[in-house]
Design an enzyme around this catalytic site. Structure first.
Site, PDB file in Angstrom:
ATOM      1  N   LEU A 157       0.886  -1.154   0.000  1.00  0.00           N
ATOM      2  CA  LEU A 157       0.000   0.000   0.000  1.00  0.00           C
ATOM      3  C   LEU A 157       0.925   1.205   0.000  1.00  0.00           C
ATOM      4  O   LEU A 157       1.727   1.379   0.914  1.00  0.00           O
ATOM      5  CB  LEU A 157      -0.909  -0.002   1.227  1.00  0.00           C
ATOM      6  CG  LEU A 157      -2.146   0.904   1.210  1.00  0.00           C
ATOM      7  CD1 LEU A 157      -3.049   0.590   0.023  1.00  0.00           C
ATOM      8  CD2 LEU A 157      -2.927   0.777   2.500  1.00  0.00           C
ATOM      9  N   ASP A 158       0.855   2.015  -1.059  1.00  0.00           N
ATOM     10  CA  ASP A 158       1.817   3.091  -1.262  1.00  0.00           C
ATOM     11  C   ASP A 158       1.914   4.016  -0.058  1.00  0.00           C
ATOM     12  O   ASP A 158       0.961   4.163   0.714  1.00  0.00           O
ATOM     13  CB  ASP A 158       1.448   3.919  -2.491  1.00  0.00           C
ATOM     14  CG  ASP A 158       1.464   3.102  -3.774  1.00  0.00           C
ATOM     15  OD1 ASP A 158       2.214   2.117  -3.828  1.00  0.00           O
ATOM     16  OD2 ASP A 158       0.713   3.452  -4.702  1.00  0.00           O
ATOM     17  N   ILE A 159       3.045   4.698   0.054  1.00  0.00           N
ATOM     18  CA  ILE A 159       3.289   5.594   1.175  1.00  0.00           C
ATOM     19  C   ILE A 159       2.250   6.706   1.254  1.00  0.00           C
ATOM     20  O   ILE A 159       1.882   7.155   2.335  1.00  0.00           O
ATOM     21  CB  ILE A 159       4.717   6.183   1.077  1.00  0.00           C
ATOM     22  CG1 ILE A 159       5.110   6.844   2.387  1.00  0.00           C
ATOM     23  CG2 ILE A 159       4.847   7.131  -0.116  1.00  0.00           C
ATOM     24  CD1 ILE A 159       6.578   7.190   2.468  1.00  0.00           C
TER      25      ILE A 159
END
Length: 264
Positions: free
Chosen positions: A140-142
Protein backbone atom coordinates in the site's frame (compact mmCIF):
# COMPACT_ATOMS: atom_id res chain seq x y z
CA UNK A 1 15.87 -42.10 -5.47
CA UNK A 2 12.12 -41.47 -5.65
CA UNK A 3 10.26 -40.97 -2.40
CA UNK A 4 8.96 -44.40 -1.35
CA UNK A 5 5.26 -45.08 -0.95
CA UNK A 6 3.40 -46.48 2.03
CA UNK A 7 4.32 -49.85 3.37
CA UNK A 8 5.64 -51.57 6.45
CA UNK A 9 4.22 -51.62 9.92
CA UNK A 10 5.96 -48.60 11.41
CA UNK A 11 4.17 -45.38 12.23
CA UNK A 12 4.73 -42.51 9.74
CA UNK A 13 6.82 -40.59 12.27
CA UNK A 14 9.14 -43.59 12.66
CA UNK A 15 10.01 -43.95 8.99
CA UNK A 16 12.79 -41.96 7.35
CA UNK A 17 13.10 -41.37 3.61
CA UNK A 18 16.47 -41.80 1.94
CA UNK A 19 17.91 -38.69 0.27
CA UNK A 20 16.68 -38.25 -3.29
CA UNK A 21 18.64 -36.92 -6.26
CA UNK A 22 15.97 -37.70 -8.86
CA UNK A 23 14.75 -34.85 -11.04
CA UNK A 24 11.42 -36.61 -11.55
CA UNK A 25 8.28 -35.34 -9.87
CA UNK A 26 7.60 -32.02 -8.11
CA UNK A 27 9.45 -30.44 -5.20
CA UNK A 28 7.65 -31.29 -1.99
CA UNK A 29 7.85 -27.66 -0.86
CA UNK A 30 5.98 -26.65 -4.01
CA UNK A 31 3.31 -29.32 -3.43
CA UNK A 32 2.77 -28.06 0.12
CA UNK A 33 2.38 -24.47 -1.07
CA UNK A 34 0.10 -25.33 -4.00
CA UNK A 35 -2.21 -27.24 -1.66
CA UNK A 36 -2.36 -24.33 0.77
CA UNK A 37 -0.71 -26.21 3.63
CA UNK A 38 2.04 -23.61 4.14
CA UNK A 39 4.31 -21.27 2.19
CA UNK A 40 7.35 -22.61 0.34
CA UNK A 41 9.64 -20.91 2.85
CA UNK A 42 7.78 -22.54 5.74
CA UNK A 43 7.84 -25.86 3.87
CA UNK A 44 11.63 -25.80 3.66
CA UNK A 45 11.86 -25.09 7.39
CA UNK A 46 9.44 -27.91 8.20
CA UNK A 47 11.31 -30.33 5.93
CA UNK A 48 14.63 -29.57 7.63
CA UNK A 49 12.98 -30.22 11.01
CA UNK A 50 11.52 -33.53 9.85
CA UNK A 51 7.91 -32.34 10.08
CA UNK A 52 6.81 -33.31 6.56
CA UNK A 53 5.61 -36.71 5.34
CA UNK A 54 5.19 -37.93 1.76
CA UNK A 55 3.00 -41.01 1.43
CA UNK A 56 3.58 -41.61 5.13
CA UNK A 57 7.37 -41.29 4.94
CA UNK A 58 9.23 -38.58 6.84
CA UNK A 59 11.52 -36.46 4.63
CA UNK A 60 14.34 -34.21 5.81
CA UNK A 61 16.25 -33.31 2.64
CA UNK A 62 15.59 -29.98 0.94
CA UNK A 63 14.79 -30.38 -2.73
CA UNK A 64 13.10 -33.75 -2.29
CA UNK A 65 10.67 -34.46 -5.12
CA UNK A 66 7.52 -36.54 -5.20
CA UNK A 67 4.80 -37.50 -7.70
CA UNK A 68 2.28 -34.72 -8.29
CA UNK A 69 -0.49 -36.87 -6.78
CA UNK A 70 1.49 -37.90 -3.69
CA UNK A 71 -0.08 -37.58 -0.25
CA UNK A 72 1.81 -34.78 1.54
CA UNK A 73 1.08 -34.03 5.18
CA UNK A 74 2.45 -31.98 8.06
CA UNK A 75 3.29 -33.30 11.49
CA UNK A 76 1.18 -32.22 14.47
CA UNK A 77 3.98 -29.94 15.69
CA UNK A 78 3.90 -27.98 12.42
CA UNK A 79 0.12 -27.61 12.67
CA UNK A 80 0.42 -26.35 16.25
CA UNK A 81 2.98 -23.81 15.05
CA UNK A 82 0.55 -22.59 12.38
CA UNK A 83 -2.25 -22.27 14.93
CA UNK A 84 -0.10 -19.81 16.90
CA UNK A 85 0.55 -17.57 13.89
CA UNK A 86 -1.36 -14.30 13.78
CA UNK A 87 -2.70 -12.02 11.08
CA UNK A 88 -3.14 -8.31 11.76
CA UNK A 89 -5.34 -5.75 10.02
CA UNK A 90 -4.01 -2.19 10.09
CA UNK A 91 -5.62 1.04 8.90
CA UNK A 92 -2.44 2.54 7.46
CA UNK A 93 -2.15 6.32 7.47
CA UNK A 94 -0.28 8.37 4.87
CA UNK A 95 3.47 8.60 5.46
CA UNK A 96 4.24 4.97 6.36
CA UNK A 97 5.71 2.43 3.94
CA UNK A 98 4.21 -1.03 3.75
CA UNK A 99 7.39 -3.05 3.99
CA UNK A 100 11.07 -2.20 4.26
CA UNK A 101 11.86 1.24 5.72
CA UNK A 102 12.89 3.99 3.34
CA UNK A 103 15.03 7.07 4.12
CA UNK A 104 12.93 9.44 6.20
CA UNK A 105 9.97 7.05 6.50
CA UNK A 106 9.01 4.31 8.93
CA UNK A 107 7.47 0.93 8.08
CA UNK A 108 3.83 0.47 9.01
CA UNK A 109 4.73 -2.34 11.42
CA UNK A 110 5.93 0.26 13.97
CA UNK A 111 2.24 1.06 14.54
CA UNK A 112 1.63 -2.47 15.87
CA UNK A 113 1.87 -1.67 19.57
CA UNK A 114 -0.41 -1.91 22.59
CA UNK A 115 -1.68 1.68 22.56
CA UNK A 116 -2.87 1.33 18.93
CA UNK A 117 -4.66 -1.98 19.48
CA UNK A 118 -8.35 -1.57 18.66
CA UNK A 119 -9.75 -4.31 20.88
CA UNK A 120 -13.19 -5.81 21.08
CA UNK A 121 -14.53 -8.34 23.53
CA UNK A 122 -12.87 -11.70 23.13
CA UNK A 123 -9.78 -10.41 21.33
CA UNK A 124 -6.37 -11.57 22.59
CA UNK A 125 -3.91 -9.28 24.32
CA UNK A 126 -1.02 -7.96 22.25
CA UNK A 127 2.05 -10.18 22.53
CA UNK A 128 5.41 -8.80 21.27
CA UNK A 129 6.15 -12.30 19.89
CA UNK A 130 3.49 -11.60 17.27
CA UNK A 131 5.90 -9.15 15.63
CA UNK A 132 8.40 -11.90 14.80
CA UNK A 133 8.17 -12.79 11.12
CA UNK A 134 5.23 -10.40 10.64
CA UNK A 135 5.23 -9.25 7.01
CA UNK A 136 2.84 -7.28 4.78
CA UNK A 137 0.70 -9.34 2.42
CA UNK A 138 0.59 -6.82 -0.38
CA UNK A 139 1.78 -3.23 -0.72
CA UNK A 140 0.00 0.00 0.00
CA UNK A 141 1.82 3.09 -1.26
CA UNK A 142 3.29 5.59 1.18
CA UNK A 143 0.71 8.18 0.08
CA UNK A 144 -2.21 5.73 0.27
CA UNK A 145 -4.33 4.77 3.28
CA UNK A 146 -6.56 1.96 4.43
CA UNK A 147 -6.46 -1.77 4.93
CA UNK A 148 -3.00 -3.31 5.17
CA UNK A 149 -2.71 -6.98 6.10
CA UNK A 150 0.37 -8.15 7.99
CA UNK A 151 0.73 -11.83 8.73
CA UNK A 152 3.00 -14.52 10.13
CA UNK A 153 1.05 -17.12 8.16
CA UNK A 154 2.49 -18.03 4.77
CA UNK A 155 -0.82 -19.59 3.74
CA UNK A 156 -2.58 -16.23 4.03
CA UNK A 157 0.27 -14.40 2.28
CA UNK A 158 0.05 -16.80 -0.66
CA UNK A 159 -3.73 -16.44 -0.78
CA UNK A 160 -3.49 -12.65 -0.98
CA UNK A 161 -0.38 -12.07 -3.09
CA UNK A 162 0.54 -15.40 -4.68
CA UNK A 163 0.95 -15.55 -8.45
CA UNK A 164 -2.40 -17.29 -8.82
CA UNK A 165 -4.25 -15.12 -6.28
CA UNK A 166 -7.71 -14.03 -7.35
CA UNK A 167 -8.67 -12.25 -4.13
CA UNK A 168 -10.46 -8.96 -4.80
CA UNK A 169 -9.06 -5.69 -3.46
CA UNK A 170 -11.45 -2.73 -3.28
CA UNK A 171 -10.35 0.92 -3.30
CA UNK A 172 -12.01 4.32 -3.06
CA UNK A 173 -10.06 6.75 -5.24
CA UNK A 174 -10.42 10.54 -5.36
CA UNK A 175 -9.33 12.01 -8.68
CA UNK A 176 -9.04 15.28 -10.51
CA UNK A 177 -8.61 16.07 -14.19
CA UNK A 178 -10.55 15.34 -17.37
CA UNK A 179 -11.31 11.72 -18.24
CA UNK A 180 -10.55 11.00 -21.89
CA UNK A 181 -13.37 9.68 -24.13
CA UNK A 182 -13.85 5.97 -23.45
CA UNK A 183 -11.61 6.28 -20.40
CA UNK A 184 -13.92 4.42 -18.00
CA UNK A 185 -14.10 1.44 -20.35
CA UNK A 186 -10.30 1.44 -20.63
CA UNK A 187 -9.97 1.43 -16.84
CA UNK A 188 -12.23 -1.60 -16.74
CA UNK A 189 -10.25 -3.47 -19.40
CA UNK A 190 -7.83 -2.53 -22.12
CA UNK A 191 -4.85 -0.90 -20.38
CA UNK A 192 -1.34 -2.31 -20.05
CA UNK A 193 1.51 -1.45 -17.68
CA UNK A 194 5.16 -2.22 -18.38
CA UNK A 195 4.17 -3.97 -21.58
CA UNK A 196 1.80 -6.41 -19.84
CA UNK A 197 -2.00 -6.18 -20.14
CA UNK A 198 -3.95 -5.70 -16.94
CA UNK A 199 -6.65 -8.07 -15.79
CA UNK A 200 -10.25 -6.88 -16.10
CA UNK A 201 -11.31 -4.60 -13.24
CA UNK A 202 -14.57 -3.22 -11.93
CA UNK A 203 -14.50 0.58 -11.98
CA UNK A 204 -17.42 2.95 -11.40
CA UNK A 205 -18.07 6.51 -10.32
CA UNK A 206 -19.14 6.96 -6.70
CA UNK A 207 -19.64 10.69 -7.10
CA UNK A 208 -18.25 13.46 -9.31
CA UNK A 209 -14.69 13.15 -7.99
CA UNK A 210 -14.45 9.61 -6.59
CA UNK A 211 -14.08 6.26 -8.32
CA UNK A 212 -14.47 2.77 -6.88
CA UNK A 213 -11.94 0.19 -8.12
CA UNK A 214 -12.11 -3.57 -7.56
CA UNK A 215 -8.93 -5.33 -8.70
CA UNK A 216 -7.65 -8.90 -8.69
CA UNK A 217 -3.98 -7.97 -9.01
CA UNK A 218 -1.56 -5.52 -7.44
CA UNK A 219 1.05 -4.00 -9.75
CA UNK A 220 3.26 -1.24 -8.36
CA UNK A 221 1.26 2.01 -8.08
CA UNK A 222 -1.25 0.37 -10.40
CA UNK A 223 -4.30 2.57 -9.83
CA UNK A 224 -2.34 5.81 -9.99
CA UNK A 225 -0.71 4.75 -13.27
CA UNK A 226 -4.01 3.54 -14.71
CA UNK A 227 -5.62 6.87 -13.98
CA UNK A 228 -2.75 8.80 -15.56
CA UNK A 229 -3.28 6.86 -18.79
CA UNK A 230 -6.86 8.15 -19.05
CA UNK A 231 -6.27 11.77 -18.07
CA UNK A 232 -6.87 11.62 -14.32
CA UNK A 233 -4.65 12.34 -11.32
CA UNK A 234 -5.17 10.47 -8.07
CA UNK A 235 -5.34 12.82 -5.07
CA UNK A 236 -6.52 10.26 -2.51
CA UNK A 237 -6.55 6.46 -2.39
CA UNK A 238 -7.97 4.22 0.33
CA UNK A 239 -8.19 0.42 0.36
CA UNK A 240 -11.41 -0.64 2.06
CA UNK A 241 -11.59 -4.40 1.43
CA UNK A 242 -9.48 -7.48 0.73
CA UNK A 243 -11.57 -10.48 -0.20
CA UNK A 244 -14.33 -10.84 2.40
CA UNK A 245 -12.50 -8.76 5.02
CA UNK A 246 -13.45 -5.07 5.23
CA UNK A 247 -11.70 -2.15 6.87
CA UNK A 248 -14.98 -1.16 8.53
CA UNK A 249 -14.72 1.39 11.31
CA UNK A 250 -11.13 0.60 12.30
CA UNK A 251 -9.64 4.03 13.10
CA UNK A 252 -6.64 5.35 11.15
CA UNK A 253 -3.33 4.26 12.70
CA UNK A 254 -5.02 1.46 14.67
CA UNK A 255 -4.96 -2.29 14.20
CA UNK A 256 -6.74 -5.45 15.23
CA UNK A 257 -6.24 -9.20 14.94
CA UNK A 258 -7.96 -11.22 12.23
CA UNK A 259 -10.65 -12.96 14.24
CA UNK A 260 -11.61 -16.59 14.35
CA UNK A 261 -14.04 -17.30 11.55
CA UNK A 262 -12.87 -14.36 9.40
CA UNK A 263 -11.50 -15.46 6.04
CA UNK A 264 -10.33 -13.65 2.96
Amino acid sequence: MPVPGRGGAGRPADRQAAPTQSLAGVRVSKLLAERGLCSRREADAYIERGLVFVNGVRITELGTRAPADAEVTLAAEAKRNQARQVTILLNKPVGFVSGQPEPGYEPAVVLIRTENHWRQEGDPEFDPRHLKGLAPAGRLDIDSTGLLVLTQDGRIARQLIGEDSGVEKEYLVRVEGQLIPGGLELLRHGLALDGRPLRPARVEWQNRDQLRFVLREGRKRQIRRMCELVGLKVVGLKRVRMGRVRLGDLPAGHWRYLREGETF
